[in-house]
Design a protein around this motif. Sequence first.
Motif, PDB file in Angstrom:
ATOM      1  N   VAL A   1      -0.972   0.683  -1.320  1.00 21.34           N
ATOM      2  CA  VAL A   1      -0.587  -0.525  -1.854  1.00 21.34           C
ATOM      3  C   VAL A   1      -2.257  -1.391  -1.846  1.00 21.34           C
ATOM      4  CG1 VAL A   1       0.406  -2.769  -0.913  1.00 21.34           C
ATOM      5  CG2 VAL A   1       1.628  -0.618  -0.985  1.00 21.34           C
TER       6      VAL A   1
ATOM      7  N   ASN B   1       2.888   8.056   7.557  1.00 21.76           N
ATOM      8  CA  ASN B   1       3.337   7.906   6.164  1.00 21.76           C
ATOM      9  C   ASN B   1       3.194   6.424   5.911  1.00 21.76           C
ATOM     10  OD1 ASN B   1       4.971   8.459   3.619  1.00 21.76           O
ATOM     11  ND2 ASN B   1       6.773   7.424   4.843  1.00 21.76           N
TER      12      ASN B   1
ATOM     13  N   ILE C   1       1.320   4.883   2.482  1.00 22.15           N
ATOM     14  CA  ILE C   1       1.605   3.921   1.611  1.00 22.15           C
ATOM     15  C   ILE C   1       0.789   2.835   1.655  1.00 22.15           C
ATOM     16  CG2 ILE C   1       3.533   2.254   1.385  1.00 22.15           C
ATOM     17  CD1 ILE C   1       5.389   4.764   2.368  1.00 22.15           C
ATOM     18  N   ARG C   2       0.441   2.271   2.969  1.00 24.25           N
ATOM     19  CA  ARG C   2      -0.379   0.873   2.725  1.00 24.25           C
ATOM     20  C   ARG C   2      -1.727   1.201   1.990  1.00 24.25           C
ATOM     21  NH1 ARG C   2      -0.296   0.288   8.365  1.00 24.25           N
ATOM     22  NH2 ARG C   2       1.378  -1.183   8.036  1.00 24.25           N
TER      23      ARG C   2
ATOM     24  N   LEU D   1       7.899  -2.475   1.894  1.00 24.33           N
ATOM     25  CA  LEU D   1       6.800  -3.030   1.122  1.00 24.33           C
ATOM     26  C   LEU D   1       7.078  -4.419   0.840  1.00 24.33           C
ATOM     27  CD1 LEU D   1       4.369  -3.147  -0.942  1.00 24.33           C
ATOM     28  CD2 LEU D   1       5.760  -2.752  -2.799  1.00 24.33           C
TER      29      LEU D   1
ATOM     30  N   VAL E   1       2.384  -3.722   3.477  1.00 24.69           N
ATOM     31  CA  VAL E   1       3.112  -2.764   4.212  1.00 24.69           C
ATOM     32  C   VAL E   1       3.457  -3.079   5.396  1.00 24.69           C
ATOM     33  CG1 VAL E   1       3.528  -0.605   4.809  1.00 24.69           C
ATOM     34  CG2 VAL E   1       2.360  -0.898   2.520  1.00 24.69           C
TER      35      VAL E   1
END
Length: 137
Positions: free
Chosen positions: A27, A19, A23-24, A83, A45
């Motif tokens: 970003v 996960n 997300i990284r 974040l 992240v």
Amino acid sequence: MLGGIGNDRTLMILIKALNAAAIRQMVISNNIANVDTPGFKRGEVEFESLLRRALEESGLPGLTSSERHIPINSDEEIPEPRLVVEMDQSFREDGNNVDIDAEMAKLSENAITYSLLAHIISVRMEMLRTMINEGRG
């Protein structure tokens, strides 16, 4: 399997890491998309350092072979990815701090990490499936 499938801490850590990598990826992609946006500050992240700290602080978790046993060091939370916006540095006069070369390298590294984590989770799930199917026998 000790603790049952729902309590597989290693699997839960792998899923959280996957996960974090997803997300990284978003970003980093956002950082790249805003490379020419004046005043934009890149995001990062944070996960691995939080996980490392949580694991070091918790010590070794005790394993139990029965629901009646008291768990030892097993209730600690697996951290969530966080974040962080880097406000302190700027490479250009317009205040943007995105280094496109660094971001592209991070994008490639993260893609490899994501693929590796997905593969490890897949193998672990296949092992669990095998254990379940052989237990029926």
